[in-house]
Design a protein around this motif. Sequence first.
Motif, PDB file in Angstrom:
ATOM      1  N   ASP A   7      -1.384  16.152  -0.360  1.00 53.97           N
ATOM      2  CA  ASP A   7      -0.919  17.088   0.653  1.00 53.97           C
ATOM      3  C   ASP A   7      -2.070  17.623   1.498  1.00 53.97           C
ATOM      4  O   ASP A   7      -3.176  17.829   1.017  1.00 53.97           O
ATOM      5  CB  ASP A   7      -0.110  18.236   0.040  1.00 53.97           C
ATOM      6  N   GLN A   8      -1.753  17.798   2.784  1.00 47.30           N
ATOM      7  CA  GLN A   8      -2.692  18.312   3.783  1.00 47.30           C
ATOM      8  C   GLN A   8      -3.918  17.426   3.953  1.00 47.30           C
ATOM      9  O   GLN A   8      -5.040  17.901   4.124  1.00 47.30           O
ATOM     10  CB  GLN A   8      -3.116  19.743   3.439  1.00 47.30           C
ATOM     11  N   THR A   9      -3.712  16.124   3.897  1.00 49.01           N
ATOM     12  CA  THR A   9      -4.797  15.171   4.114  1.00 49.01           C
ATOM     13  C   THR A   9      -4.376  14.165   5.185  1.00 49.01           C
ATOM     14  O   THR A   9      -3.244  14.186   5.672  1.00 49.01           O
ATOM     15  CB  THR A   9      -5.141  14.402   2.826  1.00 49.01           C
ATOM     16  N   CYS A  10      -5.300  13.271   5.526  1.00 48.21           N
ATOM     17  CA  CYS A  10      -5.026  12.295   6.576  1.00 48.21           C
ATOM     18  C   CYS A  10      -3.945  11.293   6.192  1.00 48.21           C
ATOM     19  O   CYS A  10      -3.481  10.528   7.047  1.00 48.21           O
ATOM     20  CB  CYS A  10      -6.302  11.571   6.990  1.00 48.21           C
ATOM     21  N   MET A  49     -13.049   5.038  -4.943  1.00 47.89           N
ATOM     22  CA  MET A  49     -13.572   6.222  -4.270  1.00 47.89           C
ATOM     23  C   MET A  49     -12.650   7.420  -4.453  1.00 47.89           C
ATOM     24  O   MET A  49     -13.019   8.551  -4.137  1.00 47.89           O
ATOM     25  CB  MET A  49     -13.786   5.950  -2.780  1.00 47.89           C
ATOM     26  N   GLN A  50     -11.444   7.176  -4.918  1.00 46.81           N
ATOM     27  CA  GLN A  50     -10.455   8.205  -5.247  1.00 46.81           C
ATOM     28  C   GLN A  50     -10.141   9.127  -4.071  1.00 46.81           C
ATOM     29  O   GLN A  50     -10.228  10.350  -4.176  1.00 46.81           O
ATOM     30  CB  GLN A  50     -10.899   9.000  -6.480  1.00 46.81           C
ATOM     31  N   TYR A  51      -9.774   8.512  -2.956  1.00 50.44           N
ATOM     32  CA  TYR A  51      -9.198   9.286  -1.862  1.00 50.44           C
ATOM     33  C   TYR A  51      -8.027   8.511  -1.265  1.00 50.44           C
ATOM     34  O   TYR A  51      -7.940   7.288  -1.384  1.00 50.44           O
ATOM     35  CB  TYR A  51     -10.237   9.657  -0.795  1.00 50.44           C
ATOM     36  N   VAL A  52      -7.150   9.278  -0.658  1.00 53.20           N
ATOM     37  CA  VAL A  52      -5.957   8.708  -0.043  1.00 53.20           C
ATOM     38  C   VAL A  52      -6.211   8.524   1.456  1.00 53.20           C
ATOM     39  O   VAL A  52      -7.176   9.094   1.989  1.00 53.20           O
ATOM     40  CB  VAL A  52      -4.744   9.647  -0.254  1.00 53.20           C
ATOM     41  N   PRO A  53      -5.339   7.733   2.106  1.00 53.00           N
ATOM     42  CA  PRO A  53      -4.166   7.045   1.579  1.00 53.00           C
ATOM     43  C   PRO A  53      -4.504   5.679   0.990  1.00 53.00           C
ATOM     44  O   PRO A  53      -5.528   5.083   1.330  1.00 53.00           O
ATOM     45  CB  PRO A  53      -3.297   6.879   2.828  1.00 53.00           C
ATOM     46  N   VAL A  54      -3.598   5.229   0.142  1.00 51.55           N
ATOM     47  CA  VAL A  54      -3.613   3.847  -0.333  1.00 51.55           C
ATOM     48  C   VAL A  54      -2.191   3.326  -0.198  1.00 51.55           C
ATOM     49  O   VAL A  54      -1.234   4.011  -0.586  1.00 51.55           O
ATOM     50  CB  VAL A  54      -4.084   3.736  -1.793  1.00 51.55           C
ATOM     51  N   LEU A  55      -2.052   2.134   0.345  1.00 49.91           N
ATOM     52  CA  LEU A  55      -0.748   1.506   0.493  1.00 49.91           C
ATOM     53  C   LEU A  55      -0.700   0.265  -0.385  1.00 49.91           C
ATOM     54  O   LEU A  55      -1.535  -0.631  -0.240  1.00 49.91           O
ATOM     55  CB  LEU A  55      -0.491   1.120   1.952  1.00 49.91           C
ATOM     56  N   ALA A  56       0.251   0.240  -1.307  1.00 50.10           N
ATOM     57  CA  ALA A  56       0.475  -0.936  -2.154  1.00 50.10           C
ATOM     58  C   ALA A  56       1.648  -1.706  -1.561  1.00 50.10           C
ATOM     59  O   ALA A  56       2.757  -1.168  -1.444  1.00 50.10           O
ATOM     60  CB  ALA A  56       0.788  -0.506  -3.587  1.00 50.10           C
ATOM     61  N   LYS A  62      -1.020  -5.781  -6.198  1.00 50.97           N
ATOM     62  CA  LYS A  62      -2.066  -6.775  -5.976  1.00 50.97           C
ATOM     63  C   LYS A  62      -2.600  -6.693  -4.545  1.00 50.97           C
ATOM     64  O   LYS A  62      -3.767  -6.980  -4.286  1.00 50.97           O
ATOM     65  CB  LYS A  62      -1.532  -8.184  -6.255  1.00 50.97           C
ATOM     66  N   ASP A  63      -1.719  -6.363  -3.621  1.00 51.45           N
ATOM     67  CA  ASP A  63      -2.104  -6.276  -2.215  1.00 51.45           C
ATOM     68  C   ASP A  63      -2.193  -4.803  -1.829  1.00 51.45           C
ATOM     69  O   ASP A  63      -1.174  -4.118  -1.666  1.00 51.45           O
ATOM     70  CB  ASP A  63      -1.082  -6.989  -1.329  1.00 51.45           C
ATOM     71  N   LEU A  64      -3.422  -4.322  -1.693  1.00 54.79           N
ATOM     72  CA  LEU A  64      -3.673  -2.913  -1.420  1.00 54.79           C
ATOM     73  C   LEU A  64      -4.436  -2.751  -0.114  1.00 54.79           C
ATOM     74  O   LEU A  64      -5.282  -3.576   0.233  1.00 54.79           O
ATOM     75  CB  LEU A  64      -4.497  -2.280  -2.547  1.00 54.79           C
ATOM     76  N   LEU A  65      -4.124  -1.671   0.581  1.00 51.20           N
ATOM     77  CA  LEU A  65      -4.888  -1.280   1.758  1.00 51.20           C
ATOM     78  C   LEU A  65      -5.284   0.184   1.614  1.00 51.20           C
ATOM     79  O   LEU A  65      -4.503   1.004   1.126  1.00 51.20           O
ATOM     80  CB  LEU A  65      -4.055  -1.443   3.037  1.00 51.20           C
ATOM     81  N   SER A  66      -6.489   0.499   2.042  1.00 53.95           N
ATOM     82  CA  SER A  66      -6.923   1.885   2.107  1.00 53.95           C
ATOM     83  C   SER A  66      -7.504   2.126   3.496  1.00 53.95           C
ATOM     84  O   SER A  66      -7.576   1.195   4.310  1.00 53.95           O
ATOM     85  CB  SER A  66      -7.959   2.206   1.020  1.00 53.95           C
ATOM     86  N   GLU A  67      -7.897   3.361   3.766  1.00 47.77           N
ATOM     87  CA  GLU A  67      -8.427   3.828   5.048  1.00 47.77           C
ATOM     88  C   GLU A  67      -7.275   4.049   6.039  1.00 47.77           C
ATOM     89  O   GLU A  67      -6.518   3.136   6.361  1.00 47.77           O
ATOM     90  CB  GLU A  67      -9.467   2.881   5.640  1.00 47.77           C
ATOM     91  N   THR A  68      -7.208   5.267   6.530  1.00 47.70           N
ATOM     92  CA  THR A  68      -6.079   5.686   7.357  1.00 47.70           C
ATOM     93  C   THR A  68      -5.884   4.820   8.592  1.00 47.70           C
ATOM     94  O   THR A  68      -4.765   4.365   8.870  1.00 47.70           O
ATOM     95  CB  THR A  68      -6.268   7.151   7.797  1.00 47.70           C
ATOM     96  N   ILE A  69      -6.951   4.577   9.348  1.00 48.55           N
ATOM     97  CA  ILE A  69      -6.752   3.836  10.588  1.00 48.55           C
ATOM     98  C   ILE A  69      -6.431   2.368  10.327  1.00 48.55           C
ATOM     99  O   ILE A  69      -5.764   1.730  11.145  1.00 48.55           O
ATOM    100  CB  ILE A  69      -7.946   3.987  11.554  1.00 48.55           C
ATOM    101  N   VAL A  70      -6.861   1.852   9.191  1.00 45.92           N
ATOM    102  CA  VAL A  70      -6.522   0.470   8.839  1.00 45.92           C
ATOM    103  C   VAL A  70      -5.034   0.364   8.496  1.00 45.92           C
ATOM    104  O   VAL A  70      -4.327  -0.524   8.992  1.00 45.92           O
ATOM    105  CB  VAL A  70      -7.378  -0.021   7.657  1.00 45.92           C
TER     106      VAL A  70
END
Length: 213
Positions: A7-10, A49-56, A62-70
Amino acid sequence: MKLYIADQTCSQAVQIISNELGLAPELIHFDVFGKSTSNNDNFAELNPMQYVPVLALDDEKKDLLSETIVITSYLADQHPEANLIPARGTFERAQFDQLLVFIATEIAQKHIPLMRKLLTEEGTAWMRGRIVSAYKVLDDRLSDGRPFLTGDKMTVADAYMWATFWHKRSGAHIEHLQHVMAWKDRMDAVPSVVKALKDEAEIAVQHRSQLAA
């Protein structure tokens, strides 16, 4: 899909874009301080790195994306008909990516050491000045009467800027930037933004109730 948020993050930016696209990823809340998740996943295995977001993108994670703009750019690219981002390979896309990186480096990341009170008094004043200067660039962009950052339609850039609108938490005074403040009021009323806040609040409360039980 599973979307890990706090909550309250990017991560709110990814929620907004998902809502705009009519997607409904399962929301999983990450407790930034306690490091737990609302579904008991080990978040460190998903993002060391333990920060959000992460999209599974699949149930097996198996297929993960991190970094908000990505993540937001990826989702928008899958639905070009929504016009949330210019087409890849165009000059317009290069300019748009430049805007996203500007928001990430000159605004979002500069808020963090201020919010965590990691700087000296001199460093704090310098960083706040940089943030105000960056917002002034965006204020100038909005001064021609456009309702959103790139024109008449909300895009990934607006979602990201809104999700990192942390000036009050970092002590950067931008209230005099009337075009930016008017933009914020418009964004607050966008249905996809309203839904993002509602959904985030619900999963955060649910997670905290689990932890308190």
